[in-house]
Design a protein around this motif. Structure first.
Motif, PDB file in Angstrom:
ATOM      1  N   LEU A 194      41.108   0.702  98.601  1.00 33.54           N
ATOM      2  CA  LEU A 194      39.966  -0.164  98.303  1.00 33.54           C
ATOM      3  C   LEU A 194      39.120   0.514  97.243  1.00 33.54           C
ATOM      4  CD1 LEU A 194      38.972  -1.154 101.957  1.00 33.54           C
ATOM      5  CD2 LEU A 194      40.691  -2.204 100.456  1.00 33.54           C
ATOM      6  N   CYS A 195      39.169  -0.013  96.026  1.00 40.43           N
ATOM      7  CA  CYS A 195      38.529   0.635  94.876  1.00 40.43           C
ATOM      8  C   CYS A 195      37.475  -0.281  94.273  1.00 40.43           C
ATOM      9  CB  CYS A 195      39.574   1.009  93.829  1.00 40.43           C
ATOM     10  SG  CYS A 195      40.905   2.044  94.454  1.00 40.43           S
ATOM     11  N   VAL A 196      36.579  -0.756  95.120  1.00 47.24           N
ATOM     12  CA  VAL A 196      35.523  -1.664  94.668  1.00 47.24           C
ATOM     13  C   VAL A 196      34.168  -1.039  94.958  1.00 47.24           C
ATOM     14  CG1 VAL A 196      36.960  -3.698  95.019  1.00 47.24           C
ATOM     15  CG2 VAL A 196      35.456  -2.912  96.863  1.00 47.24           C
ATOM     16  N   ARG A 197      33.154  -1.558  94.285  1.00 50.48           N
ATOM     17  CA  ARG A 197      31.795  -1.056  94.465  1.00 50.48           C
ATOM     18  C   ARG A 197      31.231  -1.537  95.804  1.00 50.48           C
ATOM     19  NH1 ARG A 197      29.431  -2.514  88.413  1.00 50.48           N
ATOM     20  NH2 ARG A 197      30.850  -1.137  87.245  1.00 50.48           N
ATOM     21  N   PRO A 198      30.224  -0.816  96.313  1.00 53.92           N
ATOM     22  CA  PRO A 198      29.638  -1.224  97.604  1.00 53.92           C
ATOM     23  C   PRO A 198      29.207  -2.682  97.647  1.00 53.92           C
ATOM     24  CG  PRO A 198      28.847   0.961  97.005  1.00 53.92           C
ATOM     25  CD  PRO A 198      29.653   0.455  95.829  1.00 53.92           C
ATOM     26  N   ASN A 199      28.633  -3.188  96.551  1.00 52.04           N
ATOM     27  CA  ASN A 199      28.131  -4.574  96.584  1.00 52.04           C
ATOM     28  C   ASN A 199      29.255  -5.614  96.542  1.00 52.04           C
ATOM     29  OD1 ASN A 199      28.961  -4.452  93.922  1.00 52.04           O
ATOM     30  ND2 ASN A 199      26.917  -4.682  93.039  1.00 52.04           N
ATOM     31  N   SER A 259      32.232   6.145  98.926  1.00 52.60           N
ATOM     32  CA  SER A 259      31.639   7.127  99.836  1.00 52.60           C
ATOM     33  C   SER A 259      30.616   6.556 100.815  1.00 52.60           C
ATOM     34  CB  SER A 259      31.034   8.286  99.041  1.00 52.60           C
ATOM     35  OG  SER A 259      30.038   7.855  98.150  1.00 52.60           O
ATOM     36  N   PRO A 260      29.806   5.532 100.463  1.00 49.77           N
ATOM     37  CA  PRO A 260      28.793   5.081 101.426  1.00 49.77           C
ATOM     38  C   PRO A 260      29.339   4.333 102.645  1.00 49.77           C
ATOM     39  CG  PRO A 260      28.153   4.505  99.180  1.00 49.77           C
ATOM     40  CD  PRO A 260      29.587   4.926  99.138  1.00 49.77           C
ATOM     41  N   VAL A 261      30.560   3.840 102.600  1.00 56.64           N
ATOM     42  CA  VAL A 261      31.094   3.122 103.764  1.00 56.64           C
ATOM     43  C   VAL A 261      31.602   4.145 104.771  1.00 56.64           C
ATOM     44  CG1 VAL A 261      33.397   2.864 102.747  1.00 56.64           C
ATOM     45  CG2 VAL A 261      32.673   1.326 104.551  1.00 56.64           C
ATOM     46  N   SER A 262      31.208   3.976 106.036  1.00 56.88           N
ATOM     47  CA  SER A 262      31.588   4.958 107.052  1.00 56.88           C
ATOM     48  C   SER A 262      32.990   4.651 107.579  1.00 56.88           C
ATOM     49  CB  SER A 262      30.583   4.966 108.203  1.00 56.88           C
ATOM     50  OG  SER A 262      30.808   3.884 109.083  1.00 56.88           O
ATOM     51  N   LEU A 263      33.723   5.707 107.907  1.00 56.09           N
ATOM     52  CA  LEU A 263      35.054   5.527 108.473  1.00 56.09           C
ATOM     53  C   LEU A 263      34.956   4.863 109.849  1.00 56.09           C
ATOM     54  CD1 LEU A 263      36.861   8.852 107.504  1.00 56.09           C
ATOM     55  CD2 LEU A 263      36.767   6.689 106.269  1.00 56.09           C
ATOM     56  N   LYS A 264      33.903   5.165 110.580  1.00 56.16           N
ATOM     57  CA  LYS A 264      33.705   4.553 111.889  1.00 56.16           C
ATOM     58  C   LYS A 264      33.611   3.034 111.767  1.00 56.16           C
ATOM     59  CE  LYS A 264      30.689   4.656 115.954  1.00 56.16           C
ATOM     60  NZ  LYS A 264      29.469   5.265 116.554  1.00 56.16           N
ATOM     61  N   GLU A 308      17.897  12.510  93.968  1.00 54.84           N
ATOM     62  CA  GLU A 308      18.092  11.132  93.507  1.00 54.84           C
ATOM     63  C   GLU A 308      19.452  10.583  93.935  1.00 54.84           C
ATOM     64  OE1 GLU A 308      16.123   8.893  91.900  1.00 54.84           O
ATOM     65  OE2 GLU A 308      14.480  10.298  92.269  1.00 54.84           O
ATOM     66  N   THR A 309      20.509  11.368  93.784  1.00 58.85           N
ATOM     67  CA  THR A 309      21.834  10.879  94.181  1.00 58.85           C
ATOM     68  C   THR A 309      21.899  10.648  95.687  1.00 58.85           C
ATOM     69  OG1 THR A 309      22.750  13.129  94.379  1.00 58.85           O
ATOM     70  CG2 THR A 309      22.993  12.012  92.252  1.00 58.85           C
ATOM     71  N   HIS A 310      21.246  11.526  96.455  1.00 58.06           N
ATOM     72  CA  HIS A 310      21.267  11.368  97.904  1.00 58.06           C
ATOM     73  C   HIS A 310      20.403  10.189  98.360  1.00 58.06           C
ATOM     74  CE1 HIS A 310      23.383  15.130  97.863  1.00 58.06           C
ATOM     75  NE2 HIS A 310      23.447  15.148  99.182  1.00 58.06           N
ATOM     76  N   HIS A 311      19.334   9.920  97.649  1.00 55.00           N
ATOM     77  CA  HIS A 311      18.496   8.756  97.976  1.00 55.00           C
ATOM     78  C   HIS A 311      19.277   7.466  97.741  1.00 55.00           C
ATOM     79  CE1 HIS A 311      14.952   6.280  98.494  1.00 55.00           C
ATOM     80  NE2 HIS A 311      15.157   5.732  97.316  1.00 55.00           N
ATOM     81  N   LYS A 312      19.967   7.377  96.621  1.00 51.11           N
ATOM     82  CA  LYS A 312      20.781   6.202  96.322  1.00 51.11           C
ATOM     83  C   LYS A 312      21.912   6.058  97.342  1.00 51.11           C
ATOM     84  CE  LYS A 312      22.802   2.850  94.025  1.00 51.11           C
ATOM     85  NZ  LYS A 312      22.412   1.452  94.330  1.00 51.11           N
ATOM     86  N   GLU A 368      20.578   4.577 100.557  1.00 49.48           N
ATOM     87  CA  GLU A 368      20.371   3.128 100.409  1.00 49.48           C
ATOM     88  C   GLU A 368      21.690   2.374 100.523  1.00 49.48           C
ATOM     89  OE1 GLU A 368      18.483   2.666  96.627  1.00 49.48           O
ATOM     90  OE2 GLU A 368      16.457   2.856  97.459  1.00 49.48           O
ATOM     91  N   ASP A 369      22.723   2.892  99.836  1.00 44.49           N
ATOM     92  CA  ASP A 369      24.031   2.222  99.863  1.00 44.49           C
ATOM     93  C   ASP A 369      24.637   2.255 101.269  1.00 44.49           C
ATOM     94  OD1 ASP A 369      23.821   1.642  97.195  1.00 44.49           O
ATOM     95  OD2 ASP A 369      25.136   3.264  96.517  1.00 44.49           O
ATOM     96  N   LYS A 370      24.465   3.367 101.986  1.00 41.41           N
ATOM     97  CA  LYS A 370      24.997   3.469 103.348  1.00 41.41           C
ATOM     98  C   LYS A 370      24.354   2.426 104.261  1.00 41.41           C
ATOM     99  CE  LYS A 370      25.739   7.170 105.649  1.00 41.41           C
ATOM    100  NZ  LYS A 370      25.557   8.487 106.324  1.00 41.41           N
ATOM    101  N   LYS A 371      23.061   2.272 104.112  1.00 44.75           N
ATOM    102  CA  LYS A 371      22.346   1.291 104.933  1.00 44.75           C
ATOM    103  C   LYS A 371      22.850  -0.119 104.647  1.00 44.75           C
ATOM    104  CE  LYS A 371      17.658  -0.190 106.136  1.00 44.75           C
ATOM    105  NZ  LYS A 371      16.217   0.016 105.889  1.00 44.75           N
ATOM    106  N   GLU A 372      23.045  -0.421 103.359  1.00 43.98           N
ATOM    107  CA  GLU A 372      23.548  -1.745 102.979  1.00 43.98           C
ATOM    108  C   GLU A 372      24.961  -1.974 103.505  1.00 43.98           C
ATOM    109  OE1 GLU A 372      24.646  -4.249  98.905  1.00 43.98           O
ATOM    110  OE2 GLU A 372      23.411  -2.450  98.788  1.00 43.98           O
ATOM    111  N   MET A 373      25.815  -0.943 103.395  1.00 43.44           N
ATOM    112  CA  MET A 373      27.188  -1.081 103.858  1.00 43.44           C
ATOM    113  C   MET A 373      27.257  -1.286 105.359  1.00 43.44           C
ATOM    114  SD  MET A 373      29.178  -0.998 101.249  1.00 43.44           S
ATOM    115  CE  MET A 373      30.717  -0.828 102.117  1.00 43.44           C
ATOM    116  N   ALA A 374      26.383  -0.616 106.109  1.00 48.04           N
ATOM    117  CA  ALA A 374      26.416  -0.711 107.567  1.00 48.04           C
ATOM    118  C   ALA A 374      26.179  -2.133 108.042  1.00 48.04           C
ATOM    119  CB  ALA A 374      25.390   0.236 108.163  1.00 48.04           C
TER     120      ALA A 374
END
Length: 278
Positions: free
Chosen positions: A69-74, A98-103, A256-260, A263-269
């Protein structure tokens, strides 16, 4: 390796497809790709005429056993719905996001989930690839999959707590270093009589040879710097300028990278909490 599917052949997905085939990790005839825009698929097919272009996720999954799966989070929202419908227990699902969790991905029908975070440097067939397995692999399955990854990369196992900083180093790092070197070149052109072409040529040759020095084990970073920086020399004057202006710079970059990332992890969840059909 059985048939491979790649969803999204943009910068990273396309690069992975190319290096897998160039390194003969998978024959062209066993490569299946899917893109929302057909132009990207046909562009890749002009260079690799025997690959298979699929019309949708259902077709790709029906023809493959391992899917990247090689697509962007959005772009995951509609994708997750399709995966829930058409994945089987026997599929291997590899995400480069990276922001999508394996769980969360393990709530999909597939048993074997893995994160494989690439870098543009993987195009050489030798560079690191960040590897984290899900919970439902046997040791034999892990070994076989990692051996296959080694045919086109150097898989490095990491844990989730170091995922973002590891990705900063290997995935974002080439862009960060390129920017710094571009600024070095532009300053050289501005302050001296050197041409852009000559400055770029010298810098490219320097960085390529620099990589050989490290790769062959002649120096580490500190040892190389100390070797070049002789007492009372010109290099030391330049290093003092770098020390002055870089103070706090990389700390802010990492923040900055960790803040972004957060945000992406929260959206993916939210995509795995019963909201994908909205």
């Amino acid at each position: 390796m059985t048939n491979i599917g790649i969803v999204g052949t943009g910068n990273m997905g396309g690069m992975l497809a190319e290096v897998m085939m160039d390194q003969q990790s998978i024959p062209q005839q066993q490569m299946y790709i899917y893109n929302r825009t057909k132009e990207r698929s046909t562009e890749l097919q002009t260079r690799y005429p025997s690959i298979n272009i699929t019309q949708d996720i259902r077709e790709l999954l029906s023809k493959t056993e391992t899917v990247f799966l090689c697509v962007r989070p959005n772009q995951y929202k509609s994708l997750v719905n399709e995966l829930k419908k058409h994945l089987t227990l026997e599929h291997v699902v590899a995400t480069i996001t990276s922001p999508v969790s394996l769980k969360d991905l393990e709530t999909l029908p597939a048993r074997r989930i893995v994160r494989t975070v690439p870098t543009i440097l993987n195009r050489t067939g030798k560079a690191p690839l960040l590897l984290t397995f899900g919970n439902h692999w046997t040791n034999k399955e892990k070994t076989l999959f990692e051996q296959w990854l080694q045919t086109f990369s150097e898989p490095i196992s990491i844990t989730d707590d170091t995922l973002r900083i590891s990705s900063d180093f290997i995935s974002c790092g080439p862009a960060f270093i390129s920017y710094l070197l571009e600024q070095f070149i532009l300053a050289g052109v501005k302050e001296t009589n050197i041409t852009v072409e000559n400055a770029e040529m010298l810098t490219e040759k320097m960085i390529i040879s620099y990589g050989h020095l490290l790769g062959e084990g002649h120096f580490n970073f500190q040892g190389l710097r100390e070797k070049v920086n002789v007492p009372g020399g010109i290099t030391g004057k330049g290093l003092k300028v770098l020390e002055k202006f870089s103070e706090g710079m990389f700390e802010e970059l990492i923040q900055e990278t960790h803040h972004k990332y957060a945000e992406d992890k929260k959206e993916m969840a939210t995509l795995f909490q019963g909201k994908t059909d909205m």
